[in-house]
Design a protein around this motif. Structure first.
Motif, PDB file in Angstrom:
ATOM      1  N   LYS A   1      29.318 -80.709  23.942  1.00 27.80           N
ATOM      2  CA  LYS A   1      28.759 -80.697  25.288  1.00 27.80           C
ATOM      3  C   LYS A   1      27.385 -80.071  25.235  1.00 27.80           C
ATOM      4  O   LYS A   1      27.140 -79.162  24.439  1.00 27.80           O
ATOM      5  CB  LYS A   1      29.665 -79.879  26.214  1.00 27.80           C
TER       6      LYS A   1
ATOM      7  N   LEU B   1      42.320 -89.533  27.105  1.00 28.57           N
ATOM      8  CA  LEU B   1      42.801 -90.000  28.398  1.00 28.57           C
ATOM      9  C   LEU B   1      42.266 -91.393  28.669  1.00 28.57           C
ATOM     10  O   LEU B   1      41.185 -91.743  28.216  1.00 28.57           O
ATOM     11  CB  LEU B   1      42.322 -89.047  29.495  1.00 28.57           C
TER      12      LEU B   1
ATOM     13  N   LEU C   1      39.890 -95.722  37.474  1.00 31.31           N
ATOM     14  CA  LEU C   1      40.820 -94.593  37.452  1.00 31.31           C
ATOM     15  C   LEU C   1      41.747 -94.623  38.658  1.00 31.31           C
ATOM     16  O   LEU C   1      42.748 -93.917  38.697  1.00 31.31           O
ATOM     17  CB  LEU C   1      40.051 -93.269  37.430  1.00 31.31           C
TER      18      LEU C   1
ATOM     19  N   ASN D   1      36.421 -77.487  29.640  1.00 30.64           N
ATOM     20  CA  ASN D   1      35.537 -78.596  30.007  1.00 30.64           C
ATOM     21  C   ASN D   1      36.334 -79.592  30.857  1.00 30.64           C
ATOM     22  O   ASN D   1      36.754 -80.640  30.396  1.00 30.64           O
ATOM     23  CB  ASN D   1      35.030 -79.260  28.724  1.00 30.64           C
TER      24      ASN D   1
ATOM     25  N   ARG E   1      36.319 -83.634  31.449  1.00 29.90           N
ATOM     26  CA  ARG E   1      36.880 -84.601  30.502  1.00 29.90           C
ATOM     27  C   ARG E   1      38.294 -85.010  30.866  1.00 29.90           C
ATOM     28  O   ARG E   1      38.866 -85.893  30.228  1.00 29.90           O
ATOM     29  CB  ARG E   1      36.925 -83.992  29.098  1.00 29.90           C
ATOM     30  N   TYR E   2      38.881 -84.339  31.814  1.00 23.95           N
ATOM     31  CA  TYR E   2      40.290 -84.583  32.104  1.00 23.95           C
ATOM     32  C   TYR E   2      40.513 -84.963  33.559  1.00 23.95           C
ATOM     33  O   TYR E   2      41.091 -84.206  34.315  1.00 23.95           O
ATOM     34  CB  TYR E   2      41.117 -83.335  31.746  1.00 23.95           C
ATOM     35  N   PRO E   3      40.019 -86.136  33.959  1.00 30.08           N
ATOM     36  CA  PRO E   3      40.262 -86.540  35.338  1.00 30.08           C
ATOM     37  C   PRO E   3      41.730 -86.866  35.552  1.00 30.08           C
ATOM     38  O   PRO E   3      42.427 -87.294  34.630  1.00 30.08           O
ATOM     39  CB  PRO E   3      39.390 -87.788  35.498  1.00 30.08           C
TER      40      PRO E   3
END
Lengths: 292, 250
Positions: free
Chosen positions: A42, A132, A237, B126, B129-131
């Protein structure tokens, strides 16, 4: 590696890897390295001596990997013919001492685990932690519920984005892929989340998204049955509960199905909307993924 | 520019603020400083282990042992899991503390600590990164005991309790950070904390940024000194965490 910066080999969260930019002067040519934060890194701001600096920082424990982002052929062609593209610019206005400037984009990422410890260094971790479902990802799902308008599914696995040259999926760009992933099936990671506990990510395939042709005449019951394993692509999403998925592509659709609502044996696709049980010869309708 | 506020009764122009002389009454000195003498801190042994729980994504055990005191706690990280309900573009973190000790802390206290920890880790993980997913962290306090069995009166006993919950917090932070790193969840930095005098300060970025501040009781005039002591401990814990992770790697 074609960059001048000394990268750390192993990183841990908070480890500074490199600055955002680096420069090098070689043969009268300025090379600018633009480091792009990839997975596991990041871009974070730091205060140093009253100045705000940005540096690429690791967010995972693992090995640092950097690779140059390859330009597409088109861009390279343009660069070759046209001197005044964004990639190459003459810094000085006088034509005599023109300093050429090249920008190299270098993707910096941290892969979990060491080079030795990892079985295949191109794949991400074997669970959802860094994997994910995102927009555009291919996922393997199981059908849980059908209605006239949609099929509800649960997401079992995400096909990992990075895939090696020799393994089926995505090797020829966005080309055709064997159902079930072909030899690239190794890139499927099966979720640790147990589907029995309702902990999986859920998705919806709307009837309009089942196939790309004749989409307003889709009968969901003739495309899927509960328990089918469906290869689908993430459209969005979605809302809080469901991802929105589509199977409107030749290589997407049912890959595994059992005959007679799960009572019979495995069936094989005979054409794009028919599956046959080799034991009984019975056929059932499905929206099949292209088998080969 | 001389705008008068006519809604208030102002004093005459030459008025000066009131000043009180220092109170002469004697304020009893608090003994909390003595409970964690500096000598003990430096002799504290810390042992860290990660990845020993099979069915969770990441786990860590922290054991701290000083001359007269021993503490151990376990953290387990589950997730990212899918959440039900409305859409979230970021991951959500939940932290639960479970007391395996001999009934020392009431649930309110533990809840307070867990929400404090949540505040810290919301800024350390962070989350973007994990919606649509949640990360569940469970901390189990397994052992926290004085090794010396000197008899104490009730008053000092209660003081012990109040100072101990803050002395546990740095270890909680250490173990959660390790467990998250073990689970492969993206962290902006290794978070750590130090405790001094009932004050817990949690740092990231080599002590340049504070992500959490907890104060039980104690004197407030030595805050800067507390900060320095906390930072010292943080640096020590951080080095230990990193060497633990690196040892595991190689």
């Amino acid at each position: 590696m074609a960059c001048n910066f000394q990268f750390p080999e192993i990183a841990y969260p908070g480890k500074l890897i490199c600055p955002q930019y680096g420069t090098e002067n070689k043969d009268g040519e300025d090379i600018i390295f633009n480091y792009v934060p990839g997975p596991g890194t990041k871009l974070i701001q730091y205060e140093h001596n009253g100045r705000t600096l940005e540096a690429i920082t690791a967010t995972l424990v693992g090995t640092v990997k950097c690779e140059e982002e390859k330009k597409t052929d088109q861009e390279e062609e343009r660069e070759g013919t046209d001197q005044s593209t964004e990639e190459e610019k003459s810094v000085d206005a006088s034509p005599n001492d023109v300093t050429r400037r090249t920008v190299k984009n270098i993707l910096v990422s941290v892969l979990p685990g060491t080079e030795k410890g990892r079985k295949t260094n191109k794949y991400a971790n074997n669970d959802f932690a860094n994997n994910l479902p995102k927009e555009g990802d291919i996922v393997l799902t199981r059908v849980t519920r059908l209605s006239l308008q949609r099929a509800n599914v649960e997401i079992l696995a995400v096909e990992d984005k990075p895939s090696p040259i020799d393994s089926g999926i995505g090797s020829n760009g966005s080309g055709i892929v064997a159902a079930g992933g072909g030899s690239g099936a190794a890139t499927f990671s099966v979720s640790q989340a147990s589907s029995d506990l309702g902990e999986t990510f859920r998705g919806i395939i709307r009837s309009q998204d089942v196939r790309s042709t004749d989409r307003d005449r889709v009968k969901v019951i003739e495309c899927f049955k509960p328990g089918d394993i469906v290869r689908a692509q993430v459209l969005s999403l979605g809302d809080g509960t469901n991802y929105y998925l589509t199977t409107a592509r030749n290589d997407l659709g049912v890959v595994f199905a059992r005959a007679a609502n799960g009572a019979g044996g495995l069936m094989y696709a005979t054409d794009w909307q028919m599956m046959t049980s080799p034991v009984t010869g019975a056929t059932e309708k499905r929206k099949c993924a292209k088998p080969f | 520019m001389n705008v008068q506020d006519r809604r208030r009764l102002l004093g005459p122009g030459a008025a000066k603020p009131m000043a009180f002389s220092n109170t002469t009454t004697h304020v009893p000195e608090k003994k909390s400083t003595d409970l964690t003498p500096k000598g003990n801190e430096s002799e504290q042994e810390l042992s860290l282990h990660t990845g020993f729980i099979e069915n969770c994504n990441g786990s860590a055990l922290v054991e701290a042992r000083s001359l007269g005191h021993q503490t151990s706690l376990i953290s387990a990280v589950y997730g990212p899991r899918s959440i039900r309900g409305s859409f979230t573009s970021q991951g959500t973190i939940s932290i639960q503390l479970k007391n395996g000790l001999l009934e020392k802390y009431n649930t309110n206290e533990l809840k307070e600590v867990s929400s404090f920890l949540m505040g810290i880790f919301n800024s350390v993980v962070n989350l973007s990164r994990y919606p649509k997913s949640g990360i569940d962290i469970f901390v189990y306090l397994t052992y926290d005991k004085d090794l010396t069995n000197n008899p104490q009166d009730d008053d000092s006993q209660s003081k012990m309790t109040s100072s101990q919950i803050s002395s546990l917090i740095p270890h909680c932070i250490t173990s959660i950070t390790l467990a998250l790193a073990d689970a492969g969840i993206e962290l902006v930095d290794m978070a750590g904390a130090g405790e001094a005098n009932g004050t817990v300060v949690s740092f990231i970025k080599n002590g340049e940024e504070i992500v959490g501040f907890w104060k039980d009781d104690g004197d407030d005039e030595d805050l800067l000194e507390c900060l320095d002591r906390c930072k010292e401990q943080y640096n020590r814990y951080r080095d230990l965490m990193i060497s633990c992770l690196m040892n595991q790697e190689t």
